[in-house]
Design a protein around this motif. Structure first.
Motif, PDB file in Angstrom:
ATOM      1  N   LYS A  22      81.838 -87.108   4.166  1.00  0.00           N
ATOM      2  CA  LYS A  22      80.479 -87.569   3.882  1.00  0.00           C
ATOM      3  C   LYS A  22      79.671 -86.582   3.044  1.00  0.00           C
ATOM      4  N   SER A  23      80.337 -85.814   2.197  1.00  0.00           N
ATOM      5  CA  SER A  23      79.645 -84.859   1.338  1.00  0.00           C
ATOM      6  C   SER A  23      80.216 -84.898  -0.072  1.00  0.00           C
ATOM      7  N   ALA A  24      79.341 -84.669  -1.034  1.00  0.00           N
ATOM      8  CA  ALA A  24      79.761 -84.559  -2.427  1.00  0.00           C
ATOM      9  C   ALA A  24      78.881 -83.518  -3.098  1.00  0.00           C
ATOM     10  N   THR A  25      79.449 -82.784  -4.039  1.00  0.00           N
ATOM     11  CA  THR A  25      78.699 -81.794  -4.794  1.00  0.00           C
ATOM     12  C   THR A  25      78.443 -82.349  -6.179  1.00  0.00           C
ATOM     13  N   ILE A  48      74.414 -80.292  -2.863  1.00  0.00           N
ATOM     14  CA  ILE A  48      75.305 -81.011  -1.958  1.00  0.00           C
ATOM     15  C   ILE A  48      74.567 -82.249  -1.490  1.00  0.00           C
ATOM     16  N   VAL A  49      75.227 -83.402  -1.623  1.00  0.00           N
ATOM     17  CA  VAL A  49      74.611 -84.693  -1.340  1.00  0.00           C
ATOM     18  C   VAL A  49      75.338 -85.345  -0.177  1.00  0.00           C
ATOM     19  N   HIS A  50      74.566 -85.956   0.721  1.00  0.00           N
ATOM     20  CA  HIS A  50      75.133 -86.681   1.861  1.00  0.00           C
ATOM     21  C   HIS A  50      75.515 -88.090   1.420  1.00  0.00           C
ATOM     22  N   ASP A  51      76.782 -88.433   1.588  1.00  0.00           N
ATOM     23  CA  ASP A  51      77.308 -89.752   1.217  1.00  0.00           C
ATOM     24  C   ASP A  51      77.841 -90.400   2.487  1.00  0.00           C
ATOM     25  N   GLU A  52      77.055 -91.258   3.099  1.00  0.00           N
ATOM     26  CA  GLU A  52      77.378 -91.825   4.410  1.00  0.00           C
ATOM     27  C   GLU A  52      78.665 -92.645   4.389  1.00  0.00           C
ATOM     28  N   ASN A  53      78.906 -93.410   3.324  1.00  0.00           N
ATOM     29  CA  ASN A  53      80.055 -94.314   3.295  1.00  0.00           C
ATOM     30  C   ASN A  53      81.254 -93.766   2.531  1.00  0.00           C
ATOM     31  N   ASN A  54      81.202 -92.527   2.076  1.00  0.00           N
ATOM     32  CA  ASN A  54      82.263 -91.927   1.259  1.00  0.00           C
ATOM     33  C   ASN A  54      82.595 -92.825   0.059  1.00  0.00           C
ATOM     34  N   SER A  55      81.564 -93.273  -0.644  1.00  0.00           N
ATOM     35  CA  SER A  55      81.755 -94.245  -1.724  1.00  0.00           C
ATOM     36  C   SER A  55      81.866 -93.616  -3.107  1.00  0.00           C
ATOM     37  N   ILE A  62      75.522 -90.081 -10.328  1.00  0.00           N
ATOM     38  CA  ILE A  62      74.764 -90.660  -9.225  1.00  0.00           C
ATOM     39  C   ILE A  62      73.327 -90.171  -9.238  1.00  0.00           C
ATOM     40  N   GLU A  63      72.487 -90.857  -8.482  1.00  0.00           N
ATOM     41  CA  GLU A  63      71.127 -90.414  -8.206  1.00  0.00           C
ATOM     42  C   GLU A  63      71.038 -90.111  -6.725  1.00  0.00           C
ATOM     43  N   ALA A  64      70.376 -89.005  -6.395  1.00  0.00           N
ATOM     44  CA  ALA A  64      70.194 -88.603  -5.008  1.00  0.00           C
ATOM     45  C   ALA A  64      68.708 -88.436  -4.742  1.00  0.00           C
ATOM     46  N   PHE A  76      69.796 -83.721   0.402  1.00  0.00           N
ATOM     47  CA  PHE A  76      69.701 -84.905  -0.446  1.00  0.00           C
ATOM     48  C   PHE A  76      70.677 -85.956   0.071  1.00  0.00           C
ATOM     49  N   THR A  77      70.297 -87.233  -0.055  1.00  0.00           N
ATOM     50  CA  THR A  77      71.191 -88.328   0.288  1.00  0.00           C
ATOM     51  C   THR A  77      71.441 -89.174  -0.954  1.00  0.00           C
ATOM     52  N   LEU A  78      72.551 -89.879  -0.936  1.00  0.00           N
ATOM     53  CA  LEU A  78      72.920 -90.730  -2.064  1.00  0.00           C
ATOM     54  C   LEU A  78      71.924 -91.875  -2.184  1.00  0.00           C
ATOM     55  N   HIS A  79      71.360 -92.041  -3.373  1.00  0.00           N
ATOM     56  CA  HIS A  79      70.403 -93.124  -3.624  1.00  0.00           C
ATOM     57  C   HIS A  79      71.108 -94.306  -4.270  1.00  0.00           C
ATOM     58  N   LYS A  80      71.795 -94.054  -5.398  1.00  0.00           N
ATOM     59  CA  LYS A  80      72.588 -95.109  -6.029  1.00  0.00           C
ATOM     60  C   LYS A  80      73.586 -94.477  -6.992  1.00  0.00           C
ATOM     61  N   VAL A  81      74.632 -95.245  -7.293  1.00  0.00           N
ATOM     62  CA  VAL A  81      75.631 -94.824  -8.260  1.00  0.00           C
ATOM     63  C   VAL A  81      75.224 -95.405  -9.609  1.00  0.00           C
ATOM     64  N   VAL A  82      74.956 -94.527 -10.579  1.00  0.00           N
ATOM     65  CA  VAL A  82      74.512 -94.968 -11.894  1.00  0.00           C
ATOM     66  C   VAL A  82      75.690 -95.468 -12.714  1.00  0.00           C
ATOM     67  N   SER A  83      76.750 -94.694 -12.793  1.00  0.00           N
ATOM     68  CA  SER A  83      77.937 -95.121 -13.520  1.00  0.00           C
ATOM     69  C   SER A  83      79.175 -94.542 -12.859  1.00  0.00           C
ATOM     70  N   VAL A  84      80.263 -95.270 -12.959  1.00  0.00           N
ATOM     71  CA  VAL A  84      81.529 -94.860 -12.360  1.00  0.00           C
ATOM     72  C   VAL A  84      82.339 -94.125 -13.418  1.00  0.00           C
ATOM     73  N   GLY A  85      82.840 -92.945 -13.045  1.00  0.00           N
ATOM     74  CA  GLY A  85      83.610 -92.149 -13.984  1.00  0.00           C
ATOM     75  C   GLY A  85      85.092 -92.240 -13.689  1.00  0.00           C
ATOM     76  N   VAL A  86      85.876 -91.560 -14.484  1.00  0.00           N
ATOM     77  CA  VAL A  86      87.318 -91.530 -14.281  1.00  0.00           C
ATOM     78  C   VAL A  86      87.678 -90.229 -13.578  1.00  0.00           C
ATOM     79  N   GLU A  87      88.511 -90.340 -12.574  1.00  0.00           N
ATOM     80  CA  GLU A  87      88.943 -89.162 -11.829  1.00  0.00           C
ATOM     81  C   GLU A  87      90.151 -88.563 -12.511  1.00  0.00           C
ATOM     82  N   LEU A  88      90.120 -87.261 -12.724  1.00  0.00           N
ATOM     83  CA  LEU A  88      91.244 -86.583 -13.401  1.00  0.00           C
ATOM     84  C   LEU A  88      92.245 -86.079 -12.414  1.00  0.00           C
TER      85      LEU A  88
END
Length: 88
Positions: A22-25, A48-55, A62-64, A76-88
């Protein structure tokens, strides 16, 4: 008394790591004018942002939104995902 909620900061950045549950940097970039040379320079800071759903995934933008402190460095908590990126 009115029940107006105080202004909360909203930051926007790119997810750089997804470690722990439930965390993302995120990496936030801001542009400021150098006080002496009057040139626009980039300043970076990690939050460090709190991501409750691991989404979120690495590479997403993202916006926090600011909240009460969840842990020592997480406010900070996750507000919304602005755009989806590609994972390397």
């Amino acid at each position: 008394m009115s029940s107006v909620q105080p202004h909360k900061r909203i930051i926007s950045g790119k997810v750089v790591t997804k470690a722990g549950d439930k965390s993302a940097t995120i990496l936030v970039e801001r542009r400021v004018i150098h006080p002496k040379y009057r040139k626009i320079v980039k300043r970076f800071k990690r939050y460090i942002v709190h991501d409750e759903n691991n989404s979120v995934k690495v590479g997403d933008v993202i916006e926090a939104i600011e909240c009460k402190p969840i842990s020592k460095r997480k406010a900070f908590t996750l507000h919304k995902v602005v755009s989806v990126g590609v994972e390397l």
